[in-house]
Design a protein around this motif. Structure first.
Motif, PDB file in Angstrom:
ATOM      1  N   PRO A  91       2.774 -15.584   4.836  1.00 37.52           N
ATOM      2  CA  PRO A  91       3.046 -16.816   5.584  1.00 37.52           C
ATOM      3  C   PRO A  91       4.236 -16.659   6.519  1.00 37.52           C
ATOM      4  CG  PRO A  91       3.858 -17.021   3.348  1.00 37.52           C
ATOM      5  CD  PRO A  91       3.117 -15.707   3.408  1.00 37.52           C
ATOM      6  N   LYS A  92       4.155 -17.297   7.671  1.00 39.83           N
ATOM      7  CA  LYS A  92       5.282 -17.280   8.603  1.00 39.83           C
ATOM      8  C   LYS A  92       6.390 -18.205   8.084  1.00 39.83           C
ATOM      9  CE  LYS A  92       2.697 -16.152  12.799  1.00 39.83           C
ATOM     10  NZ  LYS A  92       2.353 -16.553  14.185  1.00 39.83           N
ATOM     11  N   PRO A  93       7.657 -17.815   8.283  1.00 38.91           N
ATOM     12  CA  PRO A  93       8.771 -18.635   7.778  1.00 38.91           C
ATOM     13  C   PRO A  93       9.012 -19.854   8.651  1.00 38.91           C
ATOM     14  CG  PRO A  93       9.609 -16.692   8.902  1.00 38.91           C
ATOM     15  CD  PRO A  93       8.107 -16.548   8.878  1.00 38.91           C
ATOM     16  N   ARG A  94       8.384 -20.941   8.286  1.00 37.58           N
ATOM     17  CA  ARG A  94       8.567 -22.195   9.012  1.00 37.58           C
ATOM     18  C   ARG A  94       8.894 -23.297   8.024  1.00 37.58           C
ATOM     19  NH1 ARG A  94       3.305 -22.042  13.127  1.00 37.58           N
ATOM     20  NH2 ARG A  94       3.954 -20.203  14.325  1.00 37.58           N
ATOM     21  N   GLY A  95       9.621 -24.299   8.496  1.00 36.81           N
ATOM     22  CA  GLY A  95       9.931 -25.454   7.660  1.00 36.81           C
ATOM     23  C   GLY A  95      10.726 -25.082   6.427  1.00 36.81           C
ATOM     24  N   VAL A  96      10.217 -25.494   5.277  1.00 39.49           N
ATOM     25  CA  VAL A  96      10.903 -25.245   4.008  1.00 39.49           C
ATOM     26  C   VAL A  96      11.017 -23.746   3.743  1.00 39.49           C
ATOM     27  CG1 VAL A  96      10.800 -25.619   1.516  1.00 39.49           C
ATOM     28  CG2 VAL A  96      10.109 -27.444   3.075  1.00 39.49           C
ATOM     29  N   LEU A  97       9.997 -22.984   4.100  1.00 39.79           N
ATOM     30  CA  LEU A  97      10.022 -21.548   3.876  1.00 39.79           C
ATOM     31  C   LEU A  97      11.121 -20.878   4.702  1.00 39.79           C
ATOM     32  CD1 LEU A  97       8.739 -19.183   2.410  1.00 39.79           C
ATOM     33  CD2 LEU A  97       7.118 -18.962   4.299  1.00 39.79           C
ATOM     34  N   ALA A  98      11.330 -21.346   5.929  1.00 41.16           N
ATOM     35  CA  ALA A  98      12.392 -20.788   6.767  1.00 41.16           C
ATOM     36  C   ALA A  98      13.764 -21.091   6.175  1.00 41.16           C
ATOM     37  CB  ALA A  98      12.295 -21.350   8.180  1.00 41.16           C
ATOM     38  N   VAL A  99      13.945 -22.312   5.656  1.00 36.06           N
ATOM     39  CA  VAL A  99      15.218 -22.675   5.019  1.00 36.06           C
ATOM     40  C   VAL A  99      15.447 -21.822   3.770  1.00 36.06           C
ATOM     41  CG1 VAL A  99      16.490 -24.529   3.881  1.00 36.06           C
ATOM     42  CG2 VAL A  99      15.150 -25.016   5.940  1.00 36.06           C
ATOM     43  N   ALA A 100      14.389 -21.619   2.984  1.00 35.68           N
ATOM     44  CA  ALA A 100      14.506 -20.801   1.778  1.00 35.68           C
ATOM     45  C   ALA A 100      14.858 -19.359   2.138  1.00 35.68           C
ATOM     46  CB  ALA A 100      13.203 -20.849   0.986  1.00 35.68           C
ATOM     47  N   MET A 101      14.245 -18.837   3.184  1.00 35.54           N
ATOM     48  CA  MET A 101      14.527 -17.468   3.607  1.00 35.54           C
ATOM     49  C   MET A 101      15.962 -17.336   4.079  1.00 35.54           C
ATOM     50  SD  MET A 101      12.580 -15.194   6.516  1.00 35.54           S
ATOM     51  CE  MET A 101      13.210 -13.559   6.957  1.00 35.54           C
ATOM     52  N   LEU A 102      16.431 -18.306   4.863  1.00 32.14           N
ATOM     53  CA  LEU A 102      17.812 -18.288   5.350  1.00 32.14           C
ATOM     54  C   LEU A 102      18.793 -18.364   4.189  1.00 32.14           C
ATOM     55  CD1 LEU A 102      19.701 -18.270   7.777  1.00 32.14           C
ATOM     56  CD2 LEU A 102      19.493 -20.760   7.876  1.00 32.14           C
ATOM     57  N   SER A 103      18.498 -19.210   3.212  1.00 35.06           N
ATOM     58  CA  SER A 103      19.374 -19.338   2.043  1.00 35.06           C
ATOM     59  C   SER A 103      19.427 -18.039   1.258  1.00 35.06           C
ATOM     60  CB  SER A 103      18.880 -20.472   1.148  1.00 35.06           C
ATOM     61  OG  SER A 103      18.860 -21.705   1.846  1.00 35.06           O
ATOM     62  N   TRP A 104      18.281 -17.385   1.113  1.00 30.29           N
ATOM     63  CA  TRP A 104      18.246 -16.120   0.382  1.00 30.29           C
ATOM     64  C   TRP A 104      19.057 -15.049   1.108  1.00 30.29           C
ATOM     65  CZ3 TRP A 104      18.235 -13.310  -3.547  1.00 30.29           C
ATOM     66  CH2 TRP A 104      17.889 -11.963  -3.508  1.00 30.29           C
ATOM     67  N   ILE A 105      18.981 -15.009   2.445  1.00 28.23           N
ATOM     68  CA  ILE A 105      19.742 -14.021   3.215  1.00 28.23           C
ATOM     69  C   ILE A 105      21.240 -14.244   3.046  1.00 28.23           C
ATOM     70  CG2 ILE A 105      20.292 -13.260   5.555  1.00 28.23           C
ATOM     71  CD1 ILE A 105      17.374 -13.688   6.295  1.00 28.23           C
ATOM     72  N   VAL A 106      21.666 -15.502   3.107  1.00 27.04           N
ATOM     73  CA  VAL A 106      23.087 -15.812   2.922  1.00 27.04           C
ATOM     74  C   VAL A 106      23.540 -15.414   1.516  1.00 27.04           C
ATOM     75  CG1 VAL A 106      24.786 -17.675   2.831  1.00 27.04           C
ATOM     76  CG2 VAL A 106      23.070 -17.645   4.656  1.00 27.04           C
ATOM     77  N   ALA A 107      22.709 -15.707   0.503  1.00 18.81           N
ATOM     78  CA  ALA A 107      23.043 -15.314  -0.874  1.00 18.81           C
ATOM     79  C   ALA A 107      23.131 -13.799  -1.000  1.00 18.81           C
ATOM     80  CB  ALA A 107      22.001 -15.874  -1.839  1.00 18.81           C
ATOM     81  N   ALA A 108      22.223 -13.075  -0.337  1.00 17.11           N
ATOM     82  CA  ALA A 108      22.256 -11.612  -0.381  1.00 17.11           C
ATOM     83  C   ALA A 108      23.529 -11.081   0.264  1.00 17.11           C
ATOM     84  CB  ALA A 108      21.026 -11.048   0.323  1.00 17.11           C
ATOM     85  N   MET A 109      23.980 -11.706   1.333  1.00 15.97           N
ATOM     86  CA  MET A 109      25.235 -11.298   1.961  1.00 15.97           C
ATOM     87  C   MET A 109      26.405 -11.470   0.997  1.00 15.97           C
ATOM     88  SD  MET A 109      25.003 -12.790   5.835  1.00 15.97           S
ATOM     89  CE  MET A 109      23.874 -12.111   7.040  1.00 15.97           C
TER      90      MET A 109
END
Length: 287
Positions: free
Chosen positions: A210-228
């Motif tokens: 699935p393309k990262p849109r809407g809730v999925l995009a927010v979840a992906m962004l949150s995961w990237i910040v947590a990984a940092m």
């Protein structure tokens, strides 16, 4: 001659041929906001290669055993790849909301090739050169496989039209982060090699993501910040930093392995539903 648009007050250059006909030249290749974000993606990818070289490879070749420096450089390189993923996520969102220049798609592919093809492949190559139980030549082959997988995936993305909201094959940012997670997890060489090649195969597979849109995009962004945050804790040797890094890398690998399973199960269920509907339709036609 020069023509001034009365609505925009912009000056356009127009060519006039010998017959007196005027033909407007292509619009100026002015960068949009989305294109600027895309260039940020490419810059992060290049700087990831820089830190991998100066902080890990060169000190190892010079015989330096500064573990802290290598850890900081590895974390910086991966954080830059994560920043590139954020730029890649945001430029698509901005392009849909505002606009992108005519060269936006080409810029995006070229930037992705640097950040999610060259940078992780180079990371794998350097791992093969500095790792205790790694094999340089085999790691070089694995790095080439990663690079070619991203090249093929980006080329196919430009040529194949998928249904809205889906990617065919693991997206290159997700694949790049999975590859570096496998390396950072410090598994034995053979499992590491097999996992890297498996990730490369997923990028060129027909598995739908699935393309990262809407809730999925927010979840992906949150995961990237947590990984940092996990990488920063590991780089500065914070209490529990090593454990957080291992947990983050393991979670990334689990997600990479789980999504194809769900996609395959969905395709199997769809295939079964279609066969059942086909049998019911044939049964209804029998007198």
């Amino acid at each position: 001659m020069t023509v001034v648009d009365p609505d925009t007050q912009a000056t356009n250059w127009v060519d006039e041929d010998e017959d007196g006909d005027t033909e407007e030249m292509p619009l100026s290749l002015r960068l949009s906001i989305a294109d600027t974000l895309t260039l940020g993606n490419a810059t992060c990818g290049f700087m990831a290669v820089y830190f991998t070289t100066t902080g890990i490879l060169i000190p190892d070749l010079q015989g330096s055993q500064e573990t802290g420096m290598a850890r900081h450089s590895a974390a910086t390189a991966v954080i830059l790849m994560l920043l590139a993923a954020i730029f890649d996520l945001c430029d698509g969102l901005v392009a849909r909301k505002l606009r992108s220049s005519p060269m936006g798609a080409e810029l995006d592919n070229l930037s992705d090739l640097i950040s999610f093809g060259l940078a992780p492949a180079y990371f794998v190559l350097v791992y093969g050169m500095v790792g205790d139980d790694a094999h340089q030549k085999v790691s070089a082959v694995a790095a080439i496989v990663v690079l070619l997988a991203v090249v093929l995936r980006l080329a196919r993305f430009s040529c194949v039209t998928m249904k809205d909201g889906m990617f065919q094959g693991m997206p290159s940012p997700f694949g790049a982060l999975t590859v570096v997670s496998i390396v950072l997890l410090e598994l034995p060489f053979i499992p590491t090699l097999l996992a890297i090649i498996g990730t490369a195969w997923l990028m060129v597979s027909r598995v739908e993501y699935p393309k990262p849109r809407g809730v999925l995009a927010v979840a992906m962004l949150s995961w990237i910040v947590a990984a940092m945050g996990m990488l920063a804790a590991w780089a500065f040797d914070a209490p529990g930093g090593q454990v957080m890094l291992q947990m983050g890398c393991a979670l990334q690998i689990v997600m990479a392995a789980t999504i194809p399973l769900f996609a395959t199960a969905r395709r199997v269920n769809t295939f079964r539903d279609n066969r059942r509907e086909s049998r019911e339709a044939r049964a209804a036609q029998v007198p």
